[in-house]
Design a protein around this motif. Structure first.
Motif, PDB file in Angstrom:
ATOM      1  N   LEU A 195      -7.218  -5.333  16.790  1.00  0.00           N
ATOM      2  CA  LEU A 195      -8.224  -4.266  16.788  1.00  0.00           C
ATOM      3  C   LEU A 195      -7.830  -3.193  17.793  1.00  0.00           C
ATOM      4  N   SER A 196      -7.980  -1.947  17.378  1.00  0.00           N
ATOM      5  CA  SER A 196      -7.722  -0.825  18.285  1.00  0.00           C
ATOM      6  C   SER A 196      -8.996  -0.510  19.056  1.00  0.00           C
ATOM      7  N   VAL A 197      -8.872   0.323  20.058  1.00  0.00           N
ATOM      8  CA  VAL A 197     -10.048   0.774  20.798  1.00  0.00           C
ATOM      9  C   VAL A 197     -11.000   1.493  19.842  1.00  0.00           C
ATOM     10  N   ALA A 198     -10.454   2.294  18.919  1.00  0.00           N
ATOM     11  CA  ALA A 198     -11.280   3.009  17.937  1.00  0.00           C
ATOM     12  C   ALA A 198     -12.058   2.032  17.054  1.00  0.00           C
ATOM     13  N   ASP A 199     -11.420   0.915  16.656  1.00  0.00           N
ATOM     14  CA  ASP A 199     -12.115  -0.112  15.861  1.00  0.00           C
ATOM     15  C   ASP A 199     -13.326  -0.632  16.630  1.00  0.00           C
ATOM     16  N   LEU A 200     -13.134  -0.900  17.909  1.00  0.00           N
ATOM     17  CA  LEU A 200     -14.220  -1.418  18.737  1.00  0.00           C
ATOM     18  C   LEU A 200     -15.294  -0.362  18.972  1.00  0.00           C
ATOM     19  N   GLN A 201     -14.896   0.887  19.144  1.00  0.00           N
ATOM     20  CA  GLN A 201     -15.862   1.967  19.345  1.00  0.00           C
ATOM     21  C   GLN A 201     -16.731   2.174  18.113  1.00  0.00           C
ATOM     22  N   ALA A 202     -16.219   1.835  16.927  1.00  0.00           N
ATOM     23  CA  ALA A 202     -16.959   2.013  15.675  1.00  0.00           C
ATOM     24  C   ALA A 202     -18.023   0.935  15.469  1.00  0.00           C
ATOM     25  N   MET A 203     -17.964  -0.134  16.249  1.00  0.00           N
ATOM     26  CA  MET A 203     -18.945  -1.213  16.136  1.00  0.00           C
ATOM     27  C   MET A 203     -20.177  -0.899  16.991  1.00  0.00           C
ATOM     28  N   PRO A 204     -21.302  -1.571  16.726  1.00  0.00           N
ATOM     29  CA  PRO A 204     -22.483  -1.381  17.580  1.00  0.00           C
ATOM     30  C   PRO A 204     -22.140  -1.676  19.039  1.00  0.00           C
ATOM     31  N   GLN A 205     -22.633  -0.827  19.930  1.00  0.00           N
ATOM     32  CA  GLN A 205     -22.313  -0.928  21.353  1.00  0.00           C
ATOM     33  C   GLN A 205     -23.479  -1.516  22.141  1.00  0.00           C
ATOM     34  N   THR A 208      -6.029  -8.532  20.304  1.00  0.00           N
ATOM     35  CA  THR A 208      -5.723  -9.493  19.245  1.00  0.00           C
ATOM     36  C   THR A 208      -6.770 -10.591  19.313  1.00  0.00           C
ATOM     37  N   LEU A 209      -7.560 -10.685  18.266  1.00  0.00           N
ATOM     38  CA  LEU A 209      -8.632 -11.670  18.170  1.00  0.00           C
ATOM     39  C   LEU A 209      -8.172 -12.760  17.208  1.00  0.00           C
ATOM     40  N   THR A 213     -20.148  -0.429  28.910  1.00  0.00           N
ATOM     41  CA  THR A 213     -20.550  -0.362  27.509  1.00  0.00           C
ATOM     42  C   THR A 213     -19.394  -0.859  26.661  1.00  0.00           C
ATOM     43  N   GLY A 214     -19.734  -1.648  25.639  1.00  0.00           N
ATOM     44  CA  GLY A 214     -18.724  -2.175  24.729  1.00  0.00           C
ATOM     45  C   GLY A 214     -19.375  -3.021  23.653  1.00  0.00           C
ATOM     46  N   VAL A 215     -18.577  -3.848  23.022  1.00  0.00           N
ATOM     47  CA  VAL A 215     -19.040  -4.685  21.914  1.00  0.00           C
ATOM     48  C   VAL A 215     -19.411  -6.067  22.440  1.00  0.00           C
ATOM     49  N   ALA A 216     -20.590  -6.558  22.044  1.00  0.00           N
ATOM     50  CA  ALA A 216     -20.977  -7.924  22.399  1.00  0.00           C
ATOM     51  C   ALA A 216     -19.961  -8.880  21.777  1.00  0.00           C
ATOM     52  N   LEU A 217     -19.446  -9.797  22.575  1.00  0.00           N
ATOM     53  CA  LEU A 217     -18.413 -10.705  22.094  1.00  0.00           C
ATOM     54  C   LEU A 217     -18.910 -11.552  20.922  1.00  0.00           C
ATOM     55  N   GLY A 218     -20.165 -11.968  20.957  1.00  0.00           N
ATOM     56  CA  GLY A 218     -20.732 -12.732  19.840  1.00  0.00           C
ATOM     57  C   GLY A 218     -20.720 -11.934  18.546  1.00  0.00           C
ATOM     58  N   ASP A 219     -21.022 -10.636  18.618  1.00  0.00           N
ATOM     59  CA  ASP A 219     -20.990  -9.768  17.432  1.00  0.00           C
ATOM     60  C   ASP A 219     -19.570  -9.646  16.896  1.00  0.00           C
ATOM     61  N   LEU A 220     -18.621  -9.516  17.809  1.00  0.00           N
ATOM     62  CA  LEU A 220     -17.219  -9.375  17.428  1.00  0.00           C
ATOM     63  C   LEU A 220     -16.733 -10.626  16.696  1.00  0.00           C
ATOM     64  N   LYS A 266     -18.297 -10.878  13.180  1.00  0.00           N
ATOM     65  CA  LYS A 266     -17.712  -9.932  12.227  1.00  0.00           C
ATOM     66  C   LYS A 266     -16.358 -10.403  11.716  1.00  0.00           C
ATOM     67  N   TYR A 267     -15.594 -11.103  12.557  1.00  0.00           N
ATOM     68  CA  TYR A 267     -14.239 -11.471  12.180  1.00  0.00           C
ATOM     69  C   TYR A 267     -14.038 -12.962  11.923  1.00  0.00           C
ATOM     70  N   GLY A 268     -15.100 -13.673  11.536  1.00  0.00           N
ATOM     71  CA  GLY A 268     -14.881 -15.020  11.042  1.00  0.00           C
ATOM     72  C   GLY A 268     -15.633 -16.160  11.681  1.00  0.00           C
TER      73      GLY A 268
END
Length: 151
Positions: free
Chosen positions: A27-37, A17-18, A54-61, A64-66
């Protein structure tokens, strides 16, 4: 007062929950997997080993969401912080500039894999910072990230 130990989580994280400016997005794990890693290698001082996450850069996240980083958000960013919480209610703080690549050299990611495999006992999500000498602010079983601004 007794010392606070980082207890093992009872519940495995399955979503994140962001919350930015009071607006929550789950966001689900699949939502995060669909973003640039992004892949980072860090030293885990507790285990005395190097680990590759490996995962999503927090700044990118956040962007993307506001919370994009630009001239309009610069002052707010300097006065904002992030609370990252696990399912076991263990939580830590990061300053917003600490997770933004245009301001800081560290990489902070919402990790999905360790060594190319699921995180295992750390749940499905974990926050990891490349700048921390010890993994005290790495939150396993990550379930919530909330951005707050100090007034």
């Amino acid at each position: 007062m007794g010392s606070m130990e980082h207890a093992h989580a009872i519940f495995t994280s399955t979503s994140l929950t962001l919350t930015i400016d009071g607006k929550a997005t789950t966001l689900s794990v699949a939502d995060l997997q669909a973003m640039p890693q992004k892949t980072i290698t860090v030293h885990n001082e507790h285990l005395k080993v190097d680990e590759t996450y490996t995962g999503v850069a927090l700044g990118d996240l956040l962007a993307k969401y506001g919370l994009p980083v630009d001239k309009t958000t610069h002052q707010k960013m300097l006065r904002s912080y992030i609370k990252a919480e696990g399912t076991d209610k263990y939580w830590v703080l990061y300053s917003l500039t600490e997770i933004e690549p245009s301001e800081h050299n560290a990489d902070v990611i919402v990790a999905i894999t360790l060594g190319g495999k699921p995180l295992g006992e750390d749940g499905q999500l974990k926050i990891v910072s490349s700048a921390d000498k010890k993994p005290q602010r790495w939150v396993r079983n990550l379930t919530a990230i909330t951005v707050k601004t100090a007034e």
